[in-house]
Design an enzyme around this catalytic site. Sequence first.
Site, PDB file in Angstrom:
ATOM      1  N   HIS A  33      25.194 -22.835  32.755  1.00  0.00           N
ATOM      2  CA  HIS A  33      26.513 -23.395  33.299  1.00  0.00           C
ATOM      3  C   HIS A  33      27.162 -24.376  32.013  1.00  0.00           C
ATOM      4  CE1 HIS A  33      28.386 -25.730  36.559  1.00  0.00           C
ATOM      5  NE2 HIS A  33      28.577 -26.770  35.752  1.00  0.00           N
ATOM      6  N   GLU A  34      26.523 -24.945  31.371  1.00  0.00           N
ATOM      7  CA  GLU A  34      27.253 -25.894  30.315  1.00  0.00           C
ATOM      8  C   GLU A  34      27.805 -24.965  29.229  1.00  0.00           C
ATOM      9  OE1 GLU A  34      27.837 -28.846  31.036  1.00  0.00           O
ATOM     10  OE2 GLU A  34      26.555 -29.189  32.837  1.00  0.00           O
ATOM     11  N   HIS A  37      31.120 -24.072  30.205  1.00  0.00           N
ATOM     12  CA  HIS A  37      32.103 -25.176  29.770  1.00  0.00           C
ATOM     13  C   HIS A  37      32.437 -25.007  28.502  1.00  0.00           C
ATOM     14  CE1 HIS A  37      31.894 -26.781  33.879  1.00  0.00           C
ATOM     15  NE2 HIS A  37      30.895 -27.203  33.905  1.00  0.00           N
TER      16      HIS A  37
END
Length: 380
Positions: A33-34, A37
């Site tokens: 997920h990170e 980003h």
Amino acid sequence: MNDIWQALFSTEGILLGTLVPFLFVLTVVVFVHEMGHYLVGRACGIGVQAFSIGFGPELVGFNDRRGTRWKLCAIPLGGYVKFAGDMNVTSSPVGDDAGPELSEAERRVAFHTQPVWKRAATVFAGPLFNFLLTIAVFAVMFSIHGRYVAEPMVATVNAGSPAEEAGIMPGDRFVSVNGEKVETFADVQRLVSGRAGDALTFVMLRDGREVSLTATPQPMEQEDALGNKIKVAVIGVVNNQELGQPRLITYTPVEALSAAVTETGHIIERTGQFMKRFAFGREDKCQLGGPVKIAGMSAQAAKLGFDWLVQLVALLSVGIGILNLLPIPPLDGGHLLFYAMEVVLRRPVTERTMEAVYKVGMFVVLGFMGFVFWNDLFGC
């Protein structure tokens, strides 16, 4: 002493049997997920100050050649990417005079100075990468193992069941459920399992002609492969080997990818359906769990084998992706909501408004976390 050692370090113990699988599942999902980003933010020219797995005190870390601090922190229940100029939870500079304090070079790479489409793409990338992880896991699984399917045939109708009341008979073949065509018995289960109490239209093929019948699935408690007590909706029909003709479908890599996209879409659809029904009080609250439940599921999956653990990663990843897209600050969906308003209003939402909404959103998120913790420990 030997008993303590076994309790902690055996594969059935707390450390290797539960904590390690739990940290593996959670760390993979959070990292992906990170990383979404991070990668999209970097591609958009945004500077990154820190990439963290976990919160709280730093345990270990290093600085890369771009100056980004990569670190592992003590509380492994999440993570974050801190972009340049990103000074608070609203992803904006603190105070109206914070912007001018940045140098021209710093402003060029600061998150809050980027066009709205770059900020939105960077925020959306986190959930998107969660979905891509799920697709990748399913694609590999389908490529390696294939998938067993059965014809959507009715072998037995349980007495007193919704199917019997609707007039479904042994030997019938499911054609569609509520207008959606079915090809396998698993399709029928998928379309029925989350619709307890909803009147569904079943088109059945009987003696060469189609018959339209209406049945209302009823909830039934079952135990899944990981030992969880779950409630699924059923209409009371049973398939068997003679009529179902179970077979293994094998896939080429391209076919596996296509099937994985479809399967991920089905999971997203069912999850959205569950959340909508839950909001209206039509789902069992015990179906929701937090870290304690995830830890238990991780332990059970690890006992069944690495494949099961990876599948749990895929399921949790898509759930985290959906959860983060909810339009509630400080979740990713809350950021996206503000960016959509910025496009409509042709100006950013005021800092005061953003902070007020974020306080309410944080209260909602903390309340939800408290709810699932209560479910984990006492409620269910």
